[in-house]
Motif scaffolding. Structure first.
Motif, PDB file in Angstrom:
ATOM      1  N   LEU A 259      14.610  10.001 -12.215  1.00 38.62           N
ATOM      2  CA  LEU A 259      13.292   9.779 -11.609  1.00 38.62           C
ATOM      3  C   LEU A 259      12.612   8.556 -12.218  1.00 38.62           C
ATOM      4  N   VAL A 260      12.783   8.367 -13.523  1.00 38.34           N
ATOM      5  CA  VAL A 260      12.211   7.191 -14.190  1.00 38.34           C
ATOM      6  C   VAL A 260      12.827   5.909 -13.640  1.00 38.34           C
ATOM      7  N   ASP A 261      14.149   5.929 -13.436  1.00 40.74           N
ATOM      8  CA  ASP A 261      14.833   4.749 -12.884  1.00 40.74           C
ATOM      9  C   ASP A 261      14.305   4.407 -11.490  1.00 40.74           C
ATOM     10  N   ARG A 262      14.150   5.453 -10.664  1.00 40.59           N
ATOM     11  CA  ARG A 262      13.622   5.223  -9.324  1.00 40.59           C
ATOM     12  C   ARG A 262      12.208   4.642  -9.381  1.00 40.59           C
ATOM     13  N   TYR A 263      11.419   5.200 -10.284  1.00 36.99           N
ATOM     14  CA  TYR A 263      10.043   4.729 -10.430  1.00 36.99           C
ATOM     15  C   TYR A 263      10.018   3.257 -10.837  1.00 36.99           C
ATOM     16  N   ASN A 264      10.847   2.915 -11.835  1.00 39.16           N
ATOM     17  CA  ASN A 264      10.885   1.536 -12.317  1.00 39.16           C
ATOM     18  C   ASN A 264      11.396   0.572 -11.232  1.00 39.16           C
ATOM     19  N   GLU A 265      12.360   1.023 -10.449  1.00 40.42           N
ATOM     20  CA  GLU A 265      12.869   0.193  -9.353  1.00 40.42           C
ATOM     21  C   GLU A 265      11.773  -0.076  -8.325  1.00 40.42           C
ATOM     22  N   LEU A 266      10.993   0.968  -8.035  1.00 43.31           N
ATOM     23  CA  LEU A 266       9.912   0.814  -7.069  1.00 43.31           C
ATOM     24  C   LEU A 266       8.809  -0.084  -7.627  1.00 43.31           C
ATOM     25  N   VAL A 267       8.533   0.028  -8.937  1.00 44.45           N
ATOM     26  CA  VAL A 267       7.556  -0.859  -9.579  1.00 44.45           C
ATOM     27  C   VAL A 267       8.005  -2.311  -9.466  1.00 44.45           C
ATOM     28  N   ALA A 268       9.299  -2.557  -9.762  1.00 42.12           N
ATOM     29  CA  ALA A 268       9.824  -3.919  -9.693  1.00 42.12           C
ATOM     30  C   ALA A 268       9.766  -4.456  -8.260  1.00 42.12           C
ATOM     31  N   GLN A 269      10.123  -3.596  -7.303  1.00 43.52           N
ATOM     32  CA  GLN A 269      10.074  -4.017  -5.894  1.00 43.52           C
ATOM     33  C   GLN A 269       8.649  -4.351  -5.482  1.00 43.52           C
ATOM     34  N   THR A 270       7.702  -3.531  -5.932  1.00 42.71           N
ATOM     35  CA  THR A 270       6.301  -3.751  -5.575  1.00 42.71           C
ATOM     36  C   THR A 270       5.778  -5.041  -6.184  1.00 42.71           C
TER      37      THR A 270
ATOM     38  N   ASP B 279       0.833  -1.209   0.000  1.00 42.69           N
ATOM     39  CA  ASP B 279       0.000   0.000   0.000  1.00 42.69           C
ATOM     40  C   ASP B 279       0.862   1.251   0.000  1.00 42.69           C
ATOM     41  N   ALA B 280       1.904   1.255   0.837  1.00 41.82           N
ATOM     42  CA  ALA B 280       2.795   2.416   0.901  1.00 41.82           C
ATOM     43  C   ALA B 280       3.501   2.626  -0.432  1.00 41.82           C
ATOM     44  N   ASN B 281       3.963   1.538  -1.059  1.00 39.80           N
ATOM     45  CA  ASN B 281       4.627   1.646  -2.358  1.00 39.80           C
ATOM     46  C   ASN B 281       3.689   2.185  -3.426  1.00 39.80           C
ATOM     47  N   ASN B 282       2.451   1.686  -3.429  1.00 41.52           N
ATOM     48  CA  ASN B 282       1.489   2.146  -4.431  1.00 41.52           C
ATOM     49  C   ASN B 282       1.195   3.639  -4.279  1.00 41.52           C
ATOM     50  N   LYS B 283       1.103   4.093  -3.038  1.00 40.55           N
ATOM     51  CA  LYS B 283       0.884   5.525  -2.812  1.00 40.55           C
ATOM     52  C   LYS B 283       2.078   6.330  -3.307  1.00 40.55           C
ATOM     53  N   LEU B 284       3.296   5.821  -3.029  1.00 33.76           N
ATOM     54  CA  LEU B 284       4.496   6.510  -3.480  1.00 33.76           C
ATOM     55  C   LEU B 284       4.603   6.482  -4.998  1.00 33.76           C
ATOM     56  N   LEU B 285       4.212   5.384  -5.605  1.00 36.17           N
ATOM     57  CA  LEU B 285       4.224   5.297  -7.072  1.00 36.17           C
ATOM     58  C   LEU B 285       3.273   6.317  -7.692  1.00 36.17           C
ATOM     59  N   ASP B 286       2.119   6.506  -7.066  1.00 37.29           N
ATOM     60  CA  ASP B 286       1.177   7.519  -7.570  1.00 37.29           C
ATOM     61  C   ASP B 286       1.809   8.904  -7.547  1.00 37.29           C
ATOM     62  N   VAL B 287       2.498   9.205  -6.440  1.00 33.15           N
ATOM     63  CA  VAL B 287       3.151  10.515  -6.318  1.00 33.15           C
ATOM     64  C   VAL B 287       4.244  10.655  -7.370  1.00 33.15           C
ATOM     65  N   GLN B 288       5.070   9.599  -7.514  1.00 32.48           N
ATOM     66  CA  GLN B 288       6.168   9.660  -8.476  1.00 32.48           C
ATOM     67  C   GLN B 288       5.655   9.765  -9.913  1.00 32.48           C
ATOM     68  N   LYS B 289       4.555   9.054 -10.190  1.00 39.49           N
ATOM     69  CA  LYS B 289       4.011   9.109 -11.535  1.00 39.49           C
ATOM     70  C   LYS B 289       3.514  10.514 -11.879  1.00 39.49           C
ATOM     71  N   LYS B 290       2.864  11.163 -10.927  1.00 40.18           N
ATOM     72  CA  LYS B 290       2.408  12.539 -11.142  1.00 40.18           C
ATOM     73  C   LYS B 290       3.602  13.463 -11.360  1.00 40.18           C
TER      74      LYS B 290
END
Length: 321
Positions: free
Chosen positions: A274-285, A234-245
């Motif tokens: 920022l894209v790399d961080r986002y993709n890393e978080l997606v993979a972790q999630t 849940d925390a990752n998904n919320k952070l992904l939403d912020v990063q995507k925006k």
């Protein structure tokens, strides 16, 4: 005169015989019940497994124990007659002991032994004299009020209080004697008249009860892991939403900066980071979700096993009459 004395002597003799018969009434009944009875091999095996004394075996055999399943068992034992982890019943006044035959499930080894001992102790309790019962009841109640710590057994006693309030101590007598490993010395001494090694009976209970408790513990552990993973996801998904925006905003800004090569090149580096961080978080999630789903499958498998075991020992699983 001689006739009168003879009649008196006969009368005294008859009264004496009658008194003796009344005094030995139970022994006579037992003799009649056992006269042509040969216990089946399986019944003898249960008595041996439980280390029943000669006295206990006598009580057990007088009731002609029957091991059966299906409708034959249900026709004698009403559903829900026992609230503890046994499947059987004792019909009062030595009208029979009936034991449910467990299918070949090694996880439930010992259920029949504990049930046999449990029902035999019901027969033993019925035969206690008024004075003996008063003493035994006092020992049982004292342990229940001051020594019993096993919550499962406390819950079982509470269930009997609701369903059979006038027979609770009788049930304590059977439950404590077969399901509690460590009892006060006075109770241990009392049960020695029925078992040469009561610890073996309690060990049977611990063995198959462990099949339940271990699965309950495993399910609880899985539930705790799932809760933690769920919170991380849940925390990752919320952070992904912020990063995507944030990435969308950065992308729009880069589009506006295409005419300024220097500024564009500088900001595109930041954007790519920022894209790399986002993709890393997606993979972790995704890994967390995969782990979560695996644990759900394992948790449900264990829970199903527990449910199946419970069902096998549940009166509701027995066929109707």
């Amino acid at each position: 005169m001689k006739t009168t004395r003879l009649q008196l002597a006969v009368l005294v003799m008859l009264l004496g015989c009658t008194g003796l018969a009344l005094w030995q009434r139970q022994a006579i009944i037992d003799w009649l019940l056992l006269r042509n009875y040969t216990p089946p091999v399986a019944v003898v095996q249960l008595a041996g497994d439980d280390t029943m004394t000669a006295k206990a075996r006598h009580l057990f055999y007088v009731n002609h124990p029957q091991i059966s399943n299906g409708k034959l068992f249900s026709s004698h034992c009403p559903a829900g007659s026992e609230k503890t982890v046994v499947l059987g019943c004792y019909l009062g006044n030595d009208h029979g002991i009936y034991l449910y035959q467990i299918t070949n499930d090694p996880r439930l080894n010992g259920v029949e032994q504990v049930t046999a001992a449990h029902e035999m102790l019901h027969a033993a309790y019925r035969r206690l004299s008024s004075g003996e019962r008063t003493k035994v009841d006092a020992m049982l109640m004292s342990y229940y009020q001051h020594g019993l710590t096993d919550q499962r057994i406390k819950d079982t006693i509470d269930a009997y209080k609701q369903s059979e309030p006038h027979d609770v101590v009788n049930e304590m007598h059977s439950i404590f004697g077969t399901e509690v490993a460590d009892l006060p010395a006075t109770l241990e001494a009392y049960y020695q008249q029925y078992f040469t090694d009561r610890s073996k009976v309690a060990a049977y209970t611990a063995s198959y009860q462990g099949e339940f408790t271990s699965r309950k513990a495993q399910v609880a552990q899985y539930d705790a892991q799932l809760q933690d993973l769920g919170q991380q996801i849940d925390a990752n998904n919320k952070l992904l939403d912020v990063q995507k925006k944030n990435l969308n905003t950065q992308s729009q800004q880069l589009q506006a900066e295409r005419g300024n090569v220097g500024t564009y090149n500088r900001d595109v580096v930041t954007y790519n980071q920022l894209v790399d961080r986002y993709n890393e978080l997606v993979a972790q999630t995704k890994r967390l979700i995969s782990q979560y789903n695996t644990i759900v499958d394992e948790r449900n498998s264990i829970a199903l096993e527990e449910q199946q075991l419970t069902q096998e020992l549940s009166a509701s699983s027995l066929p109707s009459k």
